[in-house]
Design a protein around this motif. Structure first.
Motif, PDB file in Angstrom:
ATOM      1  N   GLN A 238       0.850  -1.176   0.000  1.00  0.00           N
ATOM      2  CA  GLN A 238       0.000   0.000   0.000  1.00  0.00           C
ATOM      3  C   GLN A 238       0.889   1.229   0.000  1.00  0.00           C
ATOM      4  N   HIS A 239       0.487   2.235  -0.750  1.00  0.00           N
ATOM      5  CA  HIS A 239       1.252   3.475  -0.805  1.00  0.00           C
ATOM      6  C   HIS A 239       0.717   4.479   0.204  1.00  0.00           C
ATOM      7  N   GLY A 240       1.610   5.329   0.692  1.00  0.00           N
ATOM      8  CA  GLY A 240       1.225   6.356   1.644  1.00  0.00           C
ATOM      9  C   GLY A 240       1.438   7.745   1.082  1.00  0.00           C
ATOM     10  N   ARG A 241       2.648   8.238   1.239  1.00  0.00           N
ATOM     11  CA  ARG A 241       2.974   9.599   0.811  1.00  0.00           C
ATOM     12  C   ARG A 241       3.746   9.613  -0.505  1.00  0.00           C
ATOM     13  N   VAL A 242       3.640  10.734  -1.185  1.00  0.00           N
ATOM     14  CA  VAL A 242       4.484  11.040  -2.339  1.00  0.00           C
ATOM     15  C   VAL A 242       5.108  12.407  -2.088  1.00  0.00           C
ATOM     16  N   LYS A 243       6.435  12.467  -2.162  1.00  0.00           N
ATOM     17  CA  LYS A 243       7.149  13.743  -2.040  1.00  0.00           C
ATOM     18  C   LYS A 243       7.691  14.115  -3.402  1.00  0.00           C
ATOM     19  N   ARG A 244       7.167  15.211  -3.932  1.00  0.00           N
ATOM     20  CA  ARG A 244       7.570  15.646  -5.259  1.00  0.00           C
ATOM     21  C   ARG A 244       8.964  16.276  -5.224  1.00  0.00           C
ATOM     22  N   VAL A 245       9.522  16.456  -6.401  1.00  0.00           N
ATOM     23  CA  VAL A 245      10.857  17.036  -6.507  1.00  0.00           C
ATOM     24  C   VAL A 245      10.894  18.433  -5.911  1.00  0.00           C
ATOM     25  N   ASP A 246       9.780  19.181  -6.014  1.00  0.00           N
ATOM     26  CA  ASP A 246       9.750  20.547  -5.485  1.00  0.00           C
ATOM     27  C   ASP A 246       9.525  20.584  -3.972  1.00  0.00           C
ATOM     28  N   GLY A 247       9.420  19.414  -3.321  1.00  0.00           N
ATOM     29  CA  GLY A 247       9.301  19.371  -1.868  1.00  0.00           C
ATOM     30  C   GLY A 247       7.884  19.240  -1.341  1.00  0.00           C
ATOM     31  N   THR A 248       6.875  19.351  -2.189  1.00  0.00           N
ATOM     32  CA  THR A 248       5.497  19.206  -1.720  1.00  0.00           C
ATOM     33  C   THR A 248       5.192  17.732  -1.433  1.00  0.00           C
ATOM     34  N   VAL A 249       4.332  17.511  -0.419  1.00  0.00           N
ATOM     35  CA  VAL A 249       3.966  16.156  -0.006  1.00  0.00           C
ATOM     36  C   VAL A 249       2.473  15.981  -0.207  1.00  0.00           C
ATOM     37  N   GLU A 250       2.071  14.871  -0.815  1.00  0.00           N
ATOM     38  CA  GLU A 250       0.658  14.594  -1.042  1.00  0.00           C
ATOM     39  C   GLU A 250       0.355  13.130  -0.764  1.00  0.00           C
ATOM     40  N   LEU A 251      -0.928  12.841  -0.625  1.00  0.00           N
ATOM     41  CA  LEU A 251      -1.365  11.470  -0.363  1.00  0.00           C
ATOM     42  C   LEU A 251      -1.372  10.678  -1.660  1.00  0.00           C
ATOM     43  N   ALA A 252      -0.768   9.505  -1.646  1.00  0.00           N
ATOM     44  CA  ALA A 252      -0.723   8.660  -2.847  1.00  0.00           C
ATOM     45  C   ALA A 252      -2.057   7.955  -3.042  1.00  0.00           C
ATOM     46  N   THR A 253      -2.515   7.908  -4.278  1.00  0.00           N
ATOM     47  CA  THR A 253      -3.730   7.173  -4.635  1.00  0.00           C
ATOM     48  C   THR A 253      -3.396   6.218  -5.776  1.00  0.00           C
ATOM     49  N   SER A 254      -4.369   5.383  -6.128  1.00  0.00           N
ATOM     50  CA  SER A 254      -4.129   4.415  -7.209  1.00  0.00           C
ATOM     51  C   SER A 254      -3.903   5.100  -8.544  1.00  0.00           C
TER      52      SER A 254
END
Length: 552
Positions: A238-254
């Motif tokens: 299961q995936h949780g977080r995604v941290k983008r290259v620009d530093g923003t963090v978002e919830l991972a979805t399918s």
């Protein structure tokens, strides 16, 4: 001593708890890594019952214990049983037939070597495979053949009583031996996360799950939805977080798509996460799961009956609260859920969402420890009524034989159906995990104390007969053949997993003590699944074979 015996004989309640108080501490002792657990109460009951003929608990004690135990096991095993039946129904049936026909053949050989009567042959079989309904079927079969004298009716009971303790002991030893058949392999419930750097490990319950951070470095992973990437890697995570290259963090979805340099967390067993690493890129030592400034994690108890019995896909937490469940703990076992996972009372779920949403998600799921310590008495009692009634229904078979599932089979089959269904309108059939464990424990100690004290004196009297040594040898032979046939065919012929196989051994022997021993050495409920998968068929086959042996 006479005064103590008189006092115990006059007070069944005192006798019951004296038996429990003697047996339970013995069951906690370990010998070569194996312990009897609650089953030691059976042997304490046999010893106490042997002291005096009056030291017998009322029959309703063992009947009540048996009902509580098998009904609770059935509720817990229902969903897993149906899944196993769909995938492995033929395999499970084959194991039952191989083992019980081997047991019947061994009984026939032993009866000829010992010169046993047909009645004692049936009793030897029923005792060796520890099935009291089979003994009742033997006695009924003898009456149908006109063998109604006290001597003819006593023979099967004596043979059953002598062989029964061995029928309890040998399967428990076999269950202790099963892990050695898997020597060199790692059971799924004890896998560790040694391949991951310490800074990236995260506890997801008992330690069998890890939280790993993966950096996207493969170009062919860019622009592909996470669900497709998981499918490509055949990774159960299961995936949780995604941290983008620009530093923003978002919830991972399918449907989340990744870019080169993005970091994404994955929750799962070490080998499953490693599969996804190969598909996405490389492991990262940056533990982004520890950053809780925007997204936070909370472990929440499922106590709201309105969400119980519904799948995660039906609940759609992402749409309602922007939340995802990354892991579920039930008892001492953790696993990764999917859309078809159905929540049960007492589950402890690992929820990831924005901090401001945590309170709403907690309220929706319940998060009440007190609530998961209680259960609906009405549905529990009604389910047992249905089970007892189902056990009384006669089932006609070819050859003019009629069998009944009885107290051991009826409540179990009904409970599995209700447990698999989960709920019927407003009625929730399942019970919280903690309550289920308590019911099983209570049921076992009542059953063992009852049957032990009621069999103790008769077993002692049988031991005075020189022929008893022959019956002991016959019982040892039959039970050993049965257990060996299950272990060898299950392991090498049918490839049954370790946890399931320990439950299959207990289920084919229809032996709650063996199931208790299997659960003692596991962290999960897989023995219950194996037990429930074969118990109904094993019960019916034993009833038939016991009656066939009395007619040969």
């Amino acid at each position: 001593m006479h005064r103590i015996i008189d006092t115990l004989a006059e007070s069944p309640l005192l006798l019951l708890f004296a038996t429990v108080a003697v047996g339970y501490p013995i069951g906690r002792l370990r010998f070569r890594g194996v312990r009897f657990g609650v089953a030691a109460i059976l042997f304490a009951g046999l010893t106490i019952g042997a002291l005096d003929e009056r030291l017998r608990l009322p029959e309703v004690v063992q009947q009540l214990g048996l009902c509580l135990f098998v009904y609770s096991v059935g509720l817990a095993s229902g969903p897993g049983f149906l899944a196993t039946l769909r995938r492995h129904g033929i395999r499970n049936g084959a194991v039952v037939l191989v083992a019980l026909f081997a047991a019947a053949g061994a009984t026939w050989i032993a009866s000829h070597l010992l010169g046993l009567s047909t009645g004692m042959t049936g009793g030897l079989f029923s005792g060796s495979v520890t099935n009291t309904p089979a003994l009742a079927a033997v006695l009924e079969s003898l009456r149908g053949q006109g063998m109604t004298s006290a001597l003819e009716q006593a023979g099967p009971v004596v043979a059953h009583s002598v062989a029964y303790p061995l029928g309890v002991l040998i399967p428990m030893i076999a269950i202790g031996v099963v892990p050695r058949l898997w020597r060199g392999e790692k059971p799924s419930d004890i896998r560790t996360s040694q391949s991951w750097p310490a800074s990236s490990r995260g506890r997801a319950g008992s330690g069998s799950l890890i939280v790993g951070t993966i950096e996207v470095t493969r170009a062919d992973a860019v622009g592909v939805p996470l669900e497709q990437l998981r499918h490509d890697a055949a990774a159960r995570v299961q995936h949780g977080r995604v941290k983008r290259v620009d530093g923003t963090v978002e919830l991972a979805t399918s449907t989340t798509v990744l870019a080169l340099g993005d970091l994404v967390t994955a929750v799962g067993e070490s080998k499953e996460v490693s599969k996804l690493v190969e598909r996405l890129g490389t492991r990262s030592v940056e533990a982004i799961n520890l950053d809780r400034r925007e997204l936070d994690v909370r472990r929440i108890f499922v106590s709201n009956t309105r969400v119980v019995g519904h799948s995660l896909r039906e609940l759609d937490l992402m749409q309602q609260y922007g939340a995802t469940i990354t892991a579920i703990r039930r008892g001492d076992a953790d696993w990764i859920p999917d859309g078809d996972t159905v929540l049960q009372l007492g589950d402890r779920v690992r929820v990831l969402t924005r901090r401001e949403n945590l309170q709403a998600v907690s309220a929706f799921l319940g998060d009440s420890y007190r609530a998961v310590s209680e259960f609906d008495v009405l549905t529990f009692a009604f389910g047992i009524v249905l089970g007892v009634a189902a056990g009384m229904v006669p089932i006609p078979l070819p050859g003019g034989i009629t069998v009944r599932l009885g107290l051991a089979g009826g409540p179990l089959v009904v409970a599995m159906v209700l447990g698999a269904r989960g709920r019927t309108g407003p009625f929730v059939w399942g019970i919280p995990y903690g309550v289920s464990l308590t019911m099983r424990q209570l049921g076992l100690l009542l059953f063992f104390a009852g049957i032990g004290t009621r069999s103790g004196f008769a077993s002692l009297q049988a031991l005075h007969d020189p022929a008893t040594l022959g019956l002991l040898g016959g019982g040892l032979f039959v039970t050993s053949v049965t257990s060996l046939s299950i272990m060898l065919s299950g392991r090498y012929l049918f490839g049954i997993p370790e946890g399931i196989l320990t439950g299959v051994i207990a289920g084919i022997h229809t032996q709650p003590a063996a199931l208790s021993a299997a659960l003692e050495q596991r962290l999960d409920e897989t023995p219950n699944v194996g037990y429930a998968a074969v118990f109904p068929l094993a019960t019916v086959v034993k009833l038939i074979l016991a009656q066939v042996l009395t007619r040969l």
